[in-house]
Design a protein around this motif. Structure first.
Motif, PDB file in Angstrom:
ATOM      1  N   LEU A   3      30.001   1.866 -11.685  1.00  0.00           N
ATOM      2  CA  LEU A   3      29.416   2.132 -10.379  1.00  0.00           C
ATOM      3  C   LEU A   3      27.945   1.755 -10.344  1.00  0.00           C
ATOM      4  O   LEU A   3      27.461   1.182  -9.353  1.00  0.00           O
ATOM      5  CB  LEU A   3      29.603   3.601 -10.003  1.00  0.00           C
ATOM      6  N   LEU A   7      26.365  -0.824  -7.655  1.00  0.00           N
ATOM      7  CA  LEU A   7      25.286  -0.448  -6.752  1.00  0.00           C
ATOM      8  C   LEU A   7      24.106  -1.413  -6.875  1.00  0.00           C
ATOM      9  O   LEU A   7      23.526  -1.846  -5.876  1.00  0.00           O
ATOM     10  CB  LEU A   7      24.823   0.973  -7.050  1.00  0.00           C
ATOM     11  N   ARG A  11      23.850  -3.213  -3.378  1.00  0.00           N
ATOM     12  CA  ARG A  11      22.711  -2.560  -2.748  1.00  0.00           C
ATOM     13  C   ARG A  11      23.039  -1.751  -1.501  1.00  0.00           C
ATOM     14  O   ARG A  11      22.145  -1.246  -0.834  1.00  0.00           O
ATOM     15  CB  ARG A  11      21.606  -3.584  -2.398  1.00  0.00           C
ATOM     16  N   VAL A  13      26.054   1.052   0.338  1.00  0.00           N
ATOM     17  CA  VAL A  13      27.275   1.847   0.400  1.00  0.00           C
ATOM     18  C   VAL A  13      27.497   2.245   1.855  1.00  0.00           C
ATOM     19  O   VAL A  13      26.625   2.852   2.481  1.00  0.00           O
ATOM     20  CB  VAL A  13      27.193   3.123  -0.465  1.00  0.00           C
ATOM     21  N   LEU A  38      31.182  -1.726  -1.245  1.00  0.00           N
ATOM     22  CA  LEU A  38      31.229  -0.312  -1.619  1.00  0.00           C
ATOM     23  C   LEU A  38      31.354   0.535  -0.361  1.00  0.00           C
ATOM     24  O   LEU A  38      30.440   0.589   0.467  1.00  0.00           O
ATOM     25  CB  LEU A  38      29.970   0.078  -2.395  1.00  0.00           C
ATOM     26  N   LEU A 107      28.399   9.366  -7.858  1.00  0.00           N
ATOM     27  CA  LEU A 107      27.112   9.262  -7.194  1.00  0.00           C
ATOM     28  C   LEU A 107      26.795  10.670  -6.712  1.00  0.00           C
ATOM     29  O   LEU A 107      27.363  11.143  -5.724  1.00  0.00           O
ATOM     30  CB  LEU A 107      27.200   8.268  -6.033  1.00  0.00           C
ATOM     31  N   ALA A 126      24.834   7.565 -10.779  1.00  0.00           N
ATOM     32  CA  ALA A 126      23.672   7.317  -9.932  1.00  0.00           C
ATOM     33  C   ALA A 126      23.366   8.580  -9.146  1.00  0.00           C
ATOM     34  O   ALA A 126      24.166   9.520  -9.103  1.00  0.00           O
ATOM     35  CB  ALA A 126      23.923   6.137  -8.992  1.00  0.00           C
ATOM     36  N   LYS A 128      22.236  10.289  -5.613  1.00  0.00           N
ATOM     37  CA  LYS A 128      22.174  10.231  -4.151  1.00  0.00           C
ATOM     38  C   LYS A 128      21.059  11.162  -3.673  1.00  0.00           C
ATOM     39  O   LYS A 128      21.189  12.380  -3.754  1.00  0.00           O
ATOM     40  CB  LYS A 128      23.530  10.655  -3.574  1.00  0.00           C
ATOM     41  N   VAL A 154      19.828   6.414  -4.880  1.00  0.00           N
ATOM     42  CA  VAL A 154      20.502   5.874  -3.693  1.00  0.00           C
ATOM     43  C   VAL A 154      20.177   6.810  -2.525  1.00  0.00           C
ATOM     44  O   VAL A 154      20.831   7.838  -2.352  1.00  0.00           O
ATOM     45  CB  VAL A 154      22.026   5.773  -3.898  1.00  0.00           C
ATOM     46  N   ALA A 174      20.152   1.181  -4.347  1.00  0.00           N
ATOM     47  CA  ALA A 174      21.008   0.879  -3.199  1.00  0.00           C
ATOM     48  C   ALA A 174      20.705   1.923  -2.137  1.00  0.00           C
ATOM     49  O   ALA A 174      19.956   2.879  -2.385  1.00  0.00           O
ATOM     50  CB  ALA A 174      22.488   0.919  -3.590  1.00  0.00           C
ATOM     51  N   GLY A 176      22.738   4.331   1.017  1.00  0.00           N
ATOM     52  CA  GLY A 176      23.986   4.755   1.633  1.00  0.00           C
ATOM     53  C   GLY A 176      23.773   4.917   3.126  1.00  0.00           C
ATOM     54  O   GLY A 176      22.841   5.606   3.546  1.00  0.00           O
TER      55      GLY A 176
END
Length: 210
Positions: A3, A7, A11, A13, A38, A107, A126, A128, A154, A174, A176
């Motif tokens: 993942l 990401l 870059r 989600v 993603l 994430l 990762a 979030k 992220v 990245a 979201g």
């Protein structure tokens, strides 16, 4: 799946949350067709597990597909059964460990430095940063990267086109994106408009990779 690598490569989600399961499925498939690699389907949506299962069947076994709003161990197990291959959480609940035990990278939702330290100790893929807009946006992300310069952050929550660009410039691995990208498509709104928004966010993500 790796993942963190995905990401860093893509870059972006896409976060799908809506009240119409059929429309949510159409949204997932349209996003995939536009090249968004993603995609997560929030378990807060009605019949989200069914949407994940149908999307997995339509997309095939190799396309990344995530379950969002994974709160509990049972959430993680149900998402895994439905075909999700990564999990996204709003915090550090029981769903994190359960997803990892099932081989699903996570994430994980964090906001404070203490939560960042705790999440990294759990070995999540990762981090979030949620809700980023309310926390101060790209400026907060930049501050958070001070003590954690190599953390895979992220940002999520209130990420429009400008915020996405600013957060990626500030060092996010990245971003979201939910409603600024999905709009009302997952509630039965225009898929054509969704496709236009997808192209916009893909362009922003593409700028960040150059």
């Amino acid at each position: 799946m790796d993942l963190a690598a995905a990401l860093a490569t893509h870059r972006l989600v896409a976060i799908v949350r809506g009240d119409d399961p059929d429309a949510a499925l159409r949204t997932v498939l349209a996003l995939a067709e536009e090249g968004i690699e993603l995609i997560e389907v929030s378990l807060a949506s009605p019949e989200a597990l069914c949407v994940i299962e149908r999307a997995r069947q339509a997309l095939g076994p190799d396309r990344p597909l995530g379950a969002g709003t994974v709160l509990t161990a049972e959430d993680a197990r149900a998402a895994h059964r439905a075909g999700a291959d990564f999990a996204v959480t709003p915090g550090l609940g029981d769903g994190v460990g359960a997803a990892q035990e099932l081989g699903m990278p996570v994430l994980a939702g964090v906001l404070t430095p203490t939560e960042v330290i705790a999440a990294r100790a759990l070995g999540v893929a990762a981090l979030k940063v949620f809700p980023i807009a309310q926390a101060g946006g790209a400026a907060y992300l930049k501050a958070l990267r001070g003590p954690f310069p190599d953390a895979p952050f992220v940002p999520v929550g209130g990420i429009d086109e400008a915020a996405a660009r600013a957060c990626l410039v500030a060092g996010a691995i990245a971003v979201g994106v939910g409603s600024p990208l999905v709009g009302d498509a997952a509630d039965g709104g225009s898929i054509a408009a969704l496709r236009e928004r997808a192209r916009t966010f893909l362009a922003v993500a593409g700028e960040a990779t150059r």
